[in-house]
Design a protein around this motif. Structure first.
Motif, PDB file in Angstrom:
ATOM      1  N   LEU A 231       0.827  -1.208   0.000  1.00 30.76           N
ATOM      2  CA  LEU A 231       0.000   0.000   0.000  1.00 30.76           C
ATOM      3  C   LEU A 231       0.861   1.257   0.000  1.00 30.76           C
ATOM      4  N   ALA A 232       1.978   1.219   0.708  1.00 31.56           N
ATOM      5  CA  ALA A 232       2.888   2.372   0.694  1.00 31.56           C
ATOM      6  C   ALA A 232       3.399   2.631  -0.717  1.00 31.56           C
ATOM      7  N   GLY A 233       3.616   1.554  -1.482  1.00 34.03           N
ATOM      8  CA  GLY A 233       4.026   1.726  -2.881  1.00 34.03           C
ATOM      9  C   GLY A 233       2.947   2.394  -3.709  1.00 34.03           C
ATOM     10  N   LEU A 234       1.689   1.987  -3.497  1.00 30.40           N
ATOM     11  CA  LEU A 234       0.590   2.661  -4.184  1.00 30.40           C
ATOM     12  C   LEU A 234       0.524   4.136  -3.781  1.00 30.40           C
ATOM     13  N   ALA A 239       4.923   5.587 -10.864  1.00 29.84           N
ATOM     14  CA  ALA A 239       4.714   4.339 -11.585  1.00 29.84           C
ATOM     15  C   ALA A 239       5.583   3.212 -11.028  1.00 29.84           C
ATOM     16  N   ALA A 240       6.825   3.542 -10.623  1.00 28.89           N
ATOM     17  CA  ALA A 240       7.708   2.508 -10.061  1.00 28.89           C
ATOM     18  C   ALA A 240       7.120   1.931  -8.786  1.00 28.89           C
ATOM     19  N   GLY A 241       6.556   2.781  -7.940  1.00 31.28           N
ATOM     20  CA  GLY A 241       5.963   2.304  -6.699  1.00 31.28           C
ATOM     21  C   GLY A 241       4.744   1.442  -6.930  1.00 31.28           C
ATOM     22  N   VAL A 242       3.887   1.825  -7.894  1.00 35.72           N
ATOM     23  CA  VAL A 242       2.686   1.041  -8.183  1.00 35.72           C
ATOM     24  C   VAL A 242       3.069  -0.310  -8.786  1.00 35.72           C
ATOM     25  N   ALA A 243       4.028  -0.322  -9.720  1.00 35.36           N
ATOM     26  CA  ALA A 243       4.493  -1.588 -10.293  1.00 35.36           C
ATOM     27  C   ALA A 243       5.142  -2.460  -9.225  1.00 35.36           C
ATOM     28  N   HIS A 316      12.283   2.934  -4.618  1.00 35.89           N
ATOM     29  CA  HIS A 316      12.544   3.920  -5.664  1.00 35.89           C
ATOM     30  C   HIS A 316      11.320   4.806  -5.908  1.00 35.89           C
ATOM     31  N   GLY A 317      10.133   4.191  -5.891  1.00 38.50           N
ATOM     32  CA  GLY A 317       8.927   4.979  -6.079  1.00 38.50           C
ATOM     33  C   GLY A 317       8.732   6.018  -4.994  1.00 38.50           C
ATOM     34  N   LEU A 318       8.980   5.633  -3.753  1.00 37.69           N
ATOM     35  CA  LEU A 318       8.834   6.591  -2.651  1.00 37.69           C
ATOM     36  C   LEU A 318       9.962   7.615  -2.653  1.00 37.69           C
TER      37      LEU A 318
END
Length: 411
Positions: A231-234, A239-243, A316-318
């Motif tokens: 969920l933290a990635g979302l 895009a990197a965090g969601v993937a 990386h997304g965060l």
């Protein structure tokens, strides 16, 4: 019904793998009779949830996915499990049905997708639908603060249906696919909420896993923490965090089923999964101990696994949007690792089990079907980590689309 997108195919694949592993590796008593048909029915309804493209199908399938779990949950002999099932079924189904009813009231039907009805809904209705969907999805995921059912059901619930529930992260699929369609204007608030809820859940699951006294409940709290990481990635809005969330949750779902299967094998042989009554299993059941250790190492993100590749993308997304949150996420992964190794050390190492007379107790090792399933699950997650390109390619378009939710989130 339109062709399923890449993310849906990944969820369906993890569902198929998890349910097959559960039916093969769980004790026969858990998959015979009511347990067997409840497992199959839960899997079928969950697959329909993943494939749903209109509010009516989604609402009906969502409600149906909880019915087998409720029917198979023990009632008189285990009221705690029954209460946990009721809490999950009501807490997740009621918000979903209310959200879908609001869309149907705006003219949505079997032939129209989510977006058409949402376009006709006023802004206030969109926000209400977004809130209801988020609550329903978070409860289904076992995410903090809607997590209370997951550790209880991992310990005391019907093994087959619980494995089917945790093997498909359909809650995350709803957050990434349905929410952007029904409430496109709710993106900034949703992304911020998911980031805070995810980080809190990851830290909470890691801390609580250190204090557990039951092996299966400990696995449940590790699963709560893993859901928080996804969920933290979302909530990164990148895009990197969601993937990364899609990749990480796929690996976590598969390994959770494997860890629960080995934990049930321990319970079937030792007569308990209470850690205070376990110990020394590594000498009596070396394959059992090796399977649990390997699955756990893969689950917490050993290099080369899907968990490791997913965690890298999450960080990386965060880092792109919220560097301080990325540091908290790294801390949460360390806590989850410590929680797992604490469970392993207390249950499998140390002095051997003793009976009432003080003599060492023998514990049979895993059967061939059990150990082959456990090692096959670990190998599958390692293969996905060594060559994640195909999976990331499948979820990439949906990740880019879902990431648009965070573009206005105050980067």
């Amino acid at each position: 019904m339109t062709a399923p997108d890449g993310h849906t195919l990944v969820v369906l694949a993890t569902l198929a793998v998890g349910v097959t592993a559960a039916l093969v590796a769980l004790p026969r008593a858990a998959t015979r009779g009511v347990g067997g048909w409840a497992t199959a029915a839960t899997a079928a309804a969950t697959a329909l949830v993943a494939l749903a493209r209109d509010p009516i199908t989604l609402g009906l399938a969502w409600a149906a996915s909880f019915a087998p779990l409720y029917a198979a949950s023990p009632a008189r002999r285990d009221p705690e499990a029954r209460r946990a099932t009721t809490t999950l079924a009501v807490g997740s189904t009621a918000p979903m049905l209310l959200a879908m009813a609001a869309l149907v009231a705006r003219g949505a039907g079997w032939s129209e997708g989510f977006a058409g009805a949402a376009r006709r809904a006023p802004h206030a209705t969109q926000e209400l639908v977004a809130l209801l969907l988020a609550v329903s999805a978070l409860a289904r995921c076992g995410a903090f603060p809607f997590h209370s059912w997951l550790p209880v059901m991992a310990e005391r619930g019907p093994a087959g249906p619980v494995a089917a529930m945790v093997s498909a992260p359909v809650g995350l699929l709803v957050l990434t696919r349905v929410l952007p369609e029904v409430a496109p204007d709710a993106g900034p608030q949703l992304v911020t909420a998911l980031r805070f809820v995810g980080l809190a859940g990851a830290l909470y699951g890691g801390v609580l896993s250190l204090a557990q006294r039951d092996l299966r409940r400990g696995v449940g709290f590790i699963a709560v923490g893993q859901t928080g990481l996804a969920l933290a990635g979302l909530g990164s809005g990148a895009a990197a965090g969601v993937a990364g969330a899609a990749l990480y949750s796929a690996g976590a779902s598969v390994t959770t089923v494997g860890l629960l299967a080995v934990s049930h094998a321990v319970g079937a042989r030792a007569g308990t999964t209470s850690i205070s009554r376990l110990g020394g299993l590594v000498t009596m059941g070396p394959r059992m101990a090796a399977a649990f250790l390997l699955l756990g190492a893969v689950a917490i993100g050993v290099p080369g696994s899907a968990g490791f590749a997913g965690e890298d993308l999450l960080v990386h997304g965060l880092m792109e949007t919220h560097p301080a949150a990325a540091l908290l996420l790294i801390g949460a992964t360390l806590l989850l690792a410590a929680g797992f190794f604490s469970l392993y050390a207390r249950a499998f190492l140390g002095p051997a089990l003793r009976d009432a007379s003080g003599a060492a107790r023998g514990v049979p090792d895993l059967l061939p079907r059990e150990r082959l399933t456990a090692f096959a699950l670990a190998a599958l997650v390692i293969a996905a980590g060594l060559a994640p390109g195909w999976l990331l390619g499948a979820v990439g378009p949906e990740a880019e689309r879902a990431a648009h939710l965070g573009h206005a989130a105050g980067r």
